[in-house]
Motif scaffolding. Sequence first.
Motif, short mmCIF file in Angstrom:
data_model
loop_
_atom_site.label_atom_id
_atom_site.label_comp_id
_atom_site.label_asym_id
_atom_site.label_seq_id
_atom_site.Cartn_x
_atom_site.Cartn_y
_atom_site.Cartn_z
N ASP A 120 0.82 -1.22 0.00
CA ASP A 120 0.00 0.00 0.00
C ASP A 120 0.85 1.27 0.00
N GLY A 121 2.15 1.11 0.28
CA GLY A 121 3.04 2.26 0.30
C GLY A 121 3.52 2.67 1.68
N VAL A 122 3.16 1.91 2.72
CA VAL A 122 3.58 2.24 4.09
C VAL A 122 5.08 1.99 4.24
N ASP A 123 5.77 2.96 4.85
CA ASP A 123 7.21 2.85 5.08
C ASP A 123 7.46 2.12 6.40
N LEU A 124 7.26 0.80 6.36
CA LEU A 124 7.45 -0.04 7.54
C LEU A 124 8.88 -0.55 7.55
N ARG A 125 9.63 -0.20 8.62
CA ARG A 125 11.06 -0.50 8.67
C ARG A 125 11.39 -1.75 9.49
N GLY A 126 10.53 -2.10 10.47
CA GLY A 126 10.87 -3.22 11.32
C GLY A 126 9.69 -3.72 12.10
N TYR A 127 9.87 -4.90 12.70
CA TYR A 127 8.78 -5.58 13.40
C TYR A 127 9.35 -6.35 14.58
N CYS A 128 8.80 -6.12 15.76
CA CYS A 128 9.23 -6.84 16.96
C CYS A 128 8.10 -7.71 17.50
N ALA A 129 8.31 -9.01 17.49
CA ALA A 129 7.38 -9.91 18.16
C ALA A 129 7.52 -9.69 19.66
N TRP A 130 6.38 -9.56 20.35
CA TRP A 130 6.45 -9.31 21.79
C TRP A 130 6.80 -10.60 22.53
N GLY A 131 7.72 -10.46 23.48
CA GLY A 131 8.11 -11.58 24.31
C GLY A 131 8.59 -12.77 23.54
N PRO A 132 9.65 -12.66 22.72
CA PRO A 132 10.12 -13.81 21.94
C PRO A 132 10.57 -14.97 22.82
N ILE A 133 10.85 -14.65 24.09
CA ILE A 133 11.06 -15.67 25.11
C ILE A 133 10.02 -15.40 26.19
N ASP A 134 9.44 -16.42 26.76
CA ASP A 134 8.39 -16.23 27.76
C ASP A 134 8.87 -15.32 28.90
N ILE A 135 8.03 -14.36 29.27
CA ILE A 135 8.33 -13.44 30.36
C ILE A 135 7.08 -13.26 31.21
N ILE A 136 7.21 -12.50 32.30
CA ILE A 136 6.06 -12.22 33.16
C ILE A 136 5.11 -11.28 32.41
N SER A 137 3.81 -11.57 32.48
CA SER A 137 2.83 -10.71 31.81
C SER A 137 2.83 -9.32 32.43
N CYS A 138 2.70 -8.31 31.58
CA CYS A 138 2.67 -6.93 32.06
C CYS A 138 1.43 -6.67 32.91
N SER A 139 0.26 -6.90 32.34
CA SER A 139 -0.97 -6.48 32.99
C SER A 139 -1.38 -7.39 34.14
N SER A 140 -1.17 -8.70 34.00
CA SER A 140 -1.67 -9.63 35.01
C SER A 140 -0.58 -10.23 35.90
#
Length: 474
Positions: free
Chosen positions: A410-430
């Motif tokens: 579509d023309g979006v200048d998307l430079r990078g992508y980070c998967a959240w928590g690529p290693i299991d971590i403690i949940s932020c909200s819960s």
Amino acid sequence: MYQVPTGFPKDFLWGGAVAANQCEGAFEYEGKGTSVADINEFRADLPLEKRSNAEISTQYIEEALRDKTGIYPKRWGINFKETYPADLKLLGDMGLKLFRTSIDWSRIFPNGDEQEPNEAGLRFYDKLIDEILANGMEPMITLSHYEMPLNLTLNYQGWYSREVVDFFIRYAKVLLDRYQGKVKYWIVINQINLISHESFNHLGIAEDKVDNLLEAKYQGVHHMMVASAAITEYAHQVDEQYEIGMMLCGGPEYAATCQPEDVLATLKINQMQYFFADVLLRGYYPGYAFRYFEEQGINVIFSEGDEAILRNTADYMSFSYYYTQICNAQHAEPYRNKELPANPWGWTIDPLGLRTLLNSFYDRYQCPIYITENGIGCYDVLEKDGKIHDEYRIDYYKAHIEQMKEAIKDGVDLRGYCAWGPIDIISCSSSEMSKRYGFIYVDQDDYGKGSQTRYLKDSYEWMKQVIATNGEVL
């Protein structure tokens, strides 16, 4: 003649993201102070949707500090403070080119208001950043990701206090001076628009220390934006290679019906989510925000020079994307779209919404974009043979990456992508461990028990192939 892109750019940065408070552990180790995250308690007796840290009182804080029996998982994380060399090697071997993490403010300035930093804390991040680079990844560092020193809540009023602007700038300058030539990408404030769901963790404002909490939140965010702009100005003076980003928690919100009243209500809600990016990427407050403040009886105080400081705009936009919601004129807050599937925590799965949001942001700001969080929290099962078959996670990522590719077309200048928590971590909200996002399983339960052995999930090898083919093989 313009050529429509056929796929991801050759230099696209495939990455993963964590936060210091959710993985490091080492509570009060080597001079670390207590942060706002260190009093996030895990409550298994609460329903999933109630396990959050929106508002907290000074009474709760004082009780948490005295508590000897409660479960506070962010105090131990996944022991990343000790295991980071092996963990980063696993992530580097998967092919990640970008690793986003935060620096724990309370590890550098334990109380937040000291004149000099804690050198032991800085030495840890020296080693961490060197290890990220050694494993072939670019570090992307977040300066504030729910790790404000708790002292700034108890002896000040969190970000509502103007003094905190100077404290935060002092902290940022220490890091920007120290990591020249090593860290190129920075995010000043994580998800700066989260003033409801993660209100206390974000702003550090105890609800009983201010008269008008909503007004205090917007004043606090104003101080955050002034600090962000001042830090951006300083960074550009220190190192011309620095790229300073701002970050939103992404939406978008949809109108529940095609009725004009619902469409307008949705527009207004989205505007007040985009407001933060409008200021940090355009350099001034939009008119719709002033109208909202007037209608809500909110008075945001501008100190002398604030308007000029805000003109120091960020270099790129970043955002997290997890779910979408719907709005109508009758509800003050967005709510879940039950027509869409969701994970056990009620977070809807909407890959097409990611393409919509990418286009909306790029149309609005015309600047480089990074997706700095995206993923799905699920209950994973460790089989007796050490396998974790998480096809549901593969399906989730595949669908979202496909929509990222469409947005690039579509023309979006998307430079990078980070998967959240690529290693299991403690949940932020819960604050629970069982809500897992990673490609790497950590053998640890909600109470911190387990071997902490790392296991590769099926999604690990799948994502490794995605990165190796630059998103062509999904």
